[in-house]
Motif scaffolding. Structure first.
Motif, PDB file in Angstrom:
ATOM      1  N   TRP A 152     -37.564 -46.481 -20.021  1.00 61.18           N
ATOM      2  CA  TRP A 152     -37.703 -45.482 -19.939  1.00 61.18           C
ATOM      3  C   TRP A 152     -38.850 -44.707 -21.116  1.00 61.18           C
ATOM      4  CZ3 TRP A 152     -31.129 -45.340 -20.494  1.00 61.18           C
ATOM      5  CH2 TRP A 152     -30.830 -45.841 -18.388  1.00 61.18           C
ATOM      6  N   LYS A 153     -37.968 -43.641 -21.478  1.00 58.54           N
ATOM      7  CA  LYS A 153     -39.210 -42.748 -22.722  1.00 58.54           C
ATOM      8  C   LYS A 153     -37.352 -41.637 -23.639  1.00 58.54           C
ATOM      9  CE  LYS A 153     -43.527 -43.520 -20.970  1.00 58.54           C
ATOM     10  NZ  LYS A 153     -45.129 -43.167 -20.558  1.00 58.54           N
ATOM     11  N   ILE A 154     -38.042 -41.034 -24.431  1.00 56.95           N
ATOM     12  CA  ILE A 154     -37.723 -40.179 -24.674  1.00 56.95           C
ATOM     13  C   ILE A 154     -38.004 -39.428 -24.881  1.00 56.95           C
ATOM     14  CG2 ILE A 154     -37.448 -38.946 -27.172  1.00 56.95           C
ATOM     15  CD1 ILE A 154     -38.296 -41.046 -29.000  1.00 56.95           C
ATOM     16  N   ASN A 155     -36.491 -38.854 -23.202  1.00 57.40           N
ATOM     17  CA  ASN A 155     -37.048 -37.307 -22.463  1.00 57.40           C
ATOM     18  C   ASN A 155     -35.270 -36.880 -22.236  1.00 57.40           C
ATOM     19  OD1 ASN A 155     -36.427 -38.567 -20.366  1.00 57.40           O
ATOM     20  ND2 ASN A 155     -37.577 -39.724 -20.214  1.00 57.40           N
ATOM     21  N   THR A 156     -35.130 -35.799 -22.174  1.00 55.89           N
ATOM     22  CA  THR A 156     -34.238 -34.921 -21.484  1.00 55.89           C
ATOM     23  C   THR A 156     -34.134 -35.272 -20.088  1.00 55.89           C
ATOM     24  OG1 THR A 156     -34.621 -32.833 -21.893  1.00 55.89           O
ATOM     25  CG2 THR A 156     -33.121 -34.978 -23.500  1.00 55.89           C
ATOM     26  N   ALA A 157     -34.748 -35.792 -19.083  1.00 56.50           N
ATOM     27  CA  ALA A 157     -34.878 -35.556 -18.323  1.00 56.50           C
ATOM     28  C   ALA A 157     -33.438 -35.824 -17.640  1.00 56.50           C
ATOM     29  CB  ALA A 157     -36.084 -36.414 -17.424  1.00 56.50           C
ATOM     30  N   PHE A 158     -32.768 -36.858 -17.622  1.00 51.98           N
ATOM     31  CA  PHE A 158     -31.626 -37.172 -16.521  1.00 51.98           C
ATOM     32  C   PHE A 158     -30.642 -36.296 -16.518  1.00 51.98           C
ATOM     33  CE2 PHE A 158     -33.317 -41.374 -18.088  1.00 51.98           C
ATOM     34  CZ  PHE A 158     -33.305 -42.073 -16.999  1.00 51.98           C
ATOM     35  N   VAL A 159     -30.500 -35.552 -17.766  1.00 50.80           N
ATOM     36  CA  VAL A 159     -29.910 -34.491 -17.882  1.00 50.80           C
ATOM     37  C   VAL A 159     -29.762 -32.930 -17.469  1.00 50.80           C
ATOM     38  CG1 VAL A 159     -29.995 -33.785 -20.869  1.00 50.80           C
ATOM     39  CG2 VAL A 159     -27.877 -33.284 -19.515  1.00 50.80           C
ATOM     40  N   GLU A 160     -31.643 -32.706 -17.380  1.00 54.43           N
ATOM     41  CA  GLU A 160     -32.473 -31.958 -16.407  1.00 54.43           C
ATOM     42  C   GLU A 160     -31.975 -31.971 -15.222  1.00 54.43           C
ATOM     43  OE1 GLU A 160     -32.269 -29.206 -18.398  1.00 54.43           O
ATOM     44  OE2 GLU A 160     -33.120 -29.573 -20.217  1.00 54.43           O
ATOM     45  N   ARG A 161     -31.671 -33.339 -14.513  1.00 54.48           N
ATOM     46  CA  ARG A 161     -31.806 -33.293 -13.431  1.00 54.48           C
ATOM     47  C   ARG A 161     -30.142 -33.013 -12.944  1.00 54.48           C
ATOM     48  NH1 ARG A 161     -34.228 -32.373  -8.534  1.00 54.48           N
ATOM     49  NH2 ARG A 161     -33.112 -33.174  -6.794  1.00 54.48           N
ATOM     50  N   LEU A 162     -29.583 -33.613 -13.788  1.00 55.85           N
ATOM     51  CA  LEU A 162     -27.967 -33.085 -13.587  1.00 55.85           C
ATOM     52  C   LEU A 162     -27.478 -31.466 -13.291  1.00 55.85           C
ATOM     53  CD1 LEU A 162     -25.448 -33.242 -12.593  1.00 55.85           C
ATOM     54  CD2 LEU A 162     -24.857 -34.230 -15.426  1.00 55.85           C
ATOM     55  N   ASN A 163     -28.132 -31.050 -14.675  1.00 57.90           N
ATOM     56  CA  ASN A 163     -28.148 -29.539 -14.589  1.00 57.90           C
ATOM     57  C   ASN A 163     -29.070 -29.016 -13.025  1.00 57.90           C
ATOM     58  OD1 ASN A 163     -26.811 -29.797 -16.905  1.00 57.90           O
ATOM     59  ND2 ASN A 163     -28.640 -29.386 -18.284  1.00 57.90           N
ATOM     60  N   LEU A 164     -29.727 -29.308 -13.097  1.00 56.87           N
ATOM     61  CA  LEU A 164     -30.050 -28.322 -11.251  1.00 56.87           C
ATOM     62  C   LEU A 164     -29.892 -28.650 -10.513  1.00 56.87           C
ATOM     63  CD1 LEU A 164     -32.738 -26.673  -9.887  1.00 56.87           C
ATOM     64  CD2 LEU A 164     -34.023 -29.221  -9.993  1.00 56.87           C
ATOM     65  N   ASP A 165     -29.599 -30.015 -10.238  1.00 52.60           N
ATOM     66  CA  ASP A 165     -28.574 -30.424  -8.752  1.00 52.60           C
ATOM     67  C   ASP A 165     -27.295 -29.387  -9.143  1.00 52.60           C
ATOM     68  OD1 ASP A 165     -29.842 -31.770  -8.247  1.00 52.60           O
ATOM     69  OD2 ASP A 165     -29.435 -33.720  -9.605  1.00 52.60           O
ATOM     70  N   ILE A 166     -26.333 -29.015 -10.569  1.00 55.56           N
ATOM     71  CA  ILE A 166     -25.367 -27.821 -10.404  1.00 55.56           C
ATOM     72  C   ILE A 166     -25.859 -26.443 -10.227  1.00 55.56           C
ATOM     73  CG2 ILE A 166     -23.879 -27.278 -11.677  1.00 55.56           C
ATOM     74  CD1 ILE A 166     -24.052 -30.004 -13.621  1.00 55.56           C
ATOM     75  N   ARG A 167     -26.694 -26.011 -10.807  1.00 62.53           N
ATOM     76  CA  ARG A 167     -27.293 -24.815 -10.037  1.00 62.53           C
ATOM     77  C   ARG A 167     -27.728 -24.646  -8.590  1.00 62.53           C
ATOM     78  NH1 ARG A 167     -30.913 -25.371 -14.942  1.00 62.53           N
ATOM     79  NH2 ARG A 167     -32.260 -25.969 -14.359  1.00 62.53           N
ATOM     80  N   GLN A 168     -28.332 -26.121  -7.866  1.00 67.28           N
ATOM     81  CA  GLN A 168     -27.853 -25.639  -6.432  1.00 67.28           C
ATOM     82  C   GLN A 168     -27.080 -25.612  -5.794  1.00 67.28           C
ATOM     83  OE1 GLN A 168     -30.984 -28.911  -6.201  1.00 67.28           O
ATOM     84  NE2 GLN A 168     -32.973 -27.549  -6.441  1.00 67.28           N
ATOM     85  N   ARG A 169     -25.835 -26.719  -6.299  1.00 69.03           N
ATOM     86  CA  ARG A 169     -25.200 -26.842  -5.741  1.00 69.03           C
ATOM     87  C   ARG A 169     -24.194 -25.528  -5.717  1.00 69.03           C
ATOM     88  NH1 ARG A 169     -27.945 -31.195  -5.441  1.00 69.03           N
ATOM     89  NH2 ARG A 169     -28.441 -32.125  -2.735  1.00 69.03           N
ATOM     90  N   VAL A 170     -24.108 -24.789  -7.664  1.00 72.73           N
ATOM     91  CA  VAL A 170     -22.654 -24.563  -7.467  1.00 72.73           C
ATOM     92  C   VAL A 170     -23.139 -23.039  -8.129  1.00 72.73           C
ATOM     93  CG1 VAL A 170     -20.982 -23.615  -9.534  1.00 72.73           C
ATOM     94  CG2 VAL A 170     -21.008 -26.371  -8.789  1.00 72.73           C
ATOM     95  N   ALA A 171     -23.354 -21.949  -6.580  1.00 74.23           N
ATOM     96  CA  ALA A 171     -23.646 -20.615  -6.309  1.00 74.23           C
ATOM     97  C   ALA A 171     -23.481 -20.159  -7.843  1.00 74.23           C
ATOM     98  CB  ALA A 171     -22.614 -19.691  -5.716  1.00 74.23           C
ATOM     99  N   ALA A 172     -21.999 -20.393  -8.622  1.00 79.28           N
ATOM    100  CA  ALA A 172     -21.826 -19.446  -9.787  1.00 79.28           C
ATOM    101  C   ALA A 172     -22.156 -19.749 -10.813  1.00 79.28           C
ATOM    102  CB  ALA A 172     -19.783 -20.063  -9.323  1.00 79.28           C
ATOM    103  N   VAL A 173     -23.072 -20.993 -11.355  1.00 75.76           N
ATOM    104  CA  VAL A 173     -23.704 -21.457 -12.291  1.00 75.76           C
ATOM    105  C   VAL A 173     -25.047 -20.989 -12.102  1.00 75.76           C
ATOM    106  CG1 VAL A 173     -22.020 -22.623 -13.598  1.00 75.76           C
ATOM    107  CG2 VAL A 173     -23.906 -24.188 -11.984  1.00 75.76           C
ATOM    108  N   GLY A 174     -25.715 -21.048 -10.863  1.00 79.02           N
ATOM    109  CA  GLY A 174     -27.518 -20.452 -10.354  1.00 79.02           C
ATOM    110  C   GLY A 174     -27.833 -19.541 -11.171  1.00 79.02           C
ATOM    111  N   ARG A 175     -28.906 -18.841 -11.141  1.00 74.39           N
ATOM    112  CA  ARG A 175     -29.206 -17.591 -11.887  1.00 74.39           C
ATOM    113  C   ARG A 175     -30.296 -17.118 -11.278  1.00 74.39           C
ATOM    114  NH1 ARG A 175     -33.924 -21.384 -15.988  1.00 74.39           N
ATOM    115  NH2 ARG A 175     -32.103 -23.031 -16.848  1.00 74.39           N
ATOM    116  N   ARG A 176     -29.246 -15.739 -11.909  1.00 74.72           N
ATOM    117  CA  ARG A 176     -29.993 -14.205 -11.095  1.00 74.72           C
ATOM    118  C   ARG A 176     -29.226 -14.726  -9.715  1.00 74.72           C
ATOM    119  NH1 ARG A 176     -36.612 -14.094 -12.622  1.00 74.72           N
ATOM    120  NH2 ARG A 176     -36.765 -13.803 -14.733  1.00 74.72           N
ATOM    121  N   VAL A 177     -28.185 -14.906  -9.835  1.00 76.12           N
ATOM    122  CA  VAL A 177     -27.339 -14.385  -8.418  1.00 76.12           C
ATOM    123  C   VAL A 177     -26.332 -13.910  -9.034  1.00 76.12           C
ATOM    124  CG1 VAL A 177     -27.719 -17.144  -8.221  1.00 76.12           C
ATOM    125  CG2 VAL A 177     -25.606 -16.476  -9.477  1.00 76.12           C
ATOM    126  N   ASN A 178     -25.697 -13.156  -7.443  1.00 83.44           N
ATOM    127  CA  ASN A 178     -25.208 -12.645  -7.111  1.00 83.44           C
ATOM    128  C   ASN A 178     -23.464 -12.745  -6.867  1.00 83.44           C
ATOM    129  OD1 ASN A 178     -25.322 -12.976  -4.889  1.00 83.44           O
ATOM    130  ND2 ASN A 178     -26.357 -10.867  -3.892  1.00 83.44           N
TER     131      ASN A 178
END
Length: 210
Positions: free
Chosen positions: A101-127
């Motif tokens: 690994w290297k110094i990055n936050t890719a793992f938690v950013e990937r998890l945040n992306l999965d949450i936004r894609q599969r949980v409609a309430a926390v997506g960006r620019r959604v109704n």
């Protein structure tokens, strides 16, 4: 929020384990990490008279913490800087190199992306916003089960001892799909969504009236 996140992470660490922390530039993480990974130090008295120095809360000697600070311009990423808070850059790089690994936050950013894609309430620019905290909590719990029991992760897949032939003329199957729950020893197979929804939760112990 930062205190709760760090508290949950520290709660699953082995006794005496001092982990290497990586986060973004959010200021709330620093006092939360130091508060959970520190100890009291009693300074020595330098004078014969006068009050004793007050004890100080200091970070643990082996604590490693680095921040990934992203720079944006017109909502576009233009640069990334690594800021080492505790430890040295070489020490952190050496610890992470053991896992590739290297110094990055890719793992938690990937998890945040999965949450936004599969949980409609926390997506960006959604109704599809939730009207209450309970509804959002139920959606997150369903995602948690799906992410750990249903969704196979390539990072935890296991190689097959003997390749399995596939239907047709396709190449042989070389990997056994695996979920985080299988890697943790909680189950022995990949669950289906129907199996999750039809699972009968055993009743928990009820308090007995005296």
């Amino acid at each position: 929020m930062a205190q709760r996140v760090v508290h949950q992470v520290v709660g699953v660490l082995a006794p005496g384990c001092v982990s290497a922390w990586l986060s973004d530039g959010f200021k709330g993480y620093l006092p939360a990490i130091v508060g959970h990974c520190g100890f009291w130090v009693h300074p020595e008295r330098r004078q014969d008279q006068g009050p004793w120095p007050k004890p100080r809360w200091m970070p643990l000697p082996g604590l490693l913490y680095a921040q990934v600070i992203k720079q944006y311009r017109r909502k576009r990423l233009v640069g990334v800087q690594h800021h080492v808070v505790f430890g040295t850059r070489g020490t952190i790089a050496q610890v992470l190199a053991g896992c590739g690994w290297k110094i990055n936050t890719a793992f938690v950013e990937r998890l945040n992306l999965d949450i936004r894609q599969r949980v409609a309430a926390v997506g960006r620019r959604v109704n599809t916003l939730c009207k209450g905290e309970d509804g959002l909590q139920h959606q997150l719990e369903l995602f948690h089960v799906y992410h750990n029991f249903v969704l196979a992760h390539a990072s935890v897949r296991q190689p097959l001892r003997v390749p399995k032939a596939t239907n047709g003329r396709g190449s042989a199957k070389l990997w056994q799909p695996c979920t985080p729950a299988m890697a943790a020893g909680l189950t022995d197979h990949v669950w289906t969504l129907q199996e999750v929804l039809m699972f009968r939760v055993p009743p928990w112990p009820q308090p007995h009236a005296v």
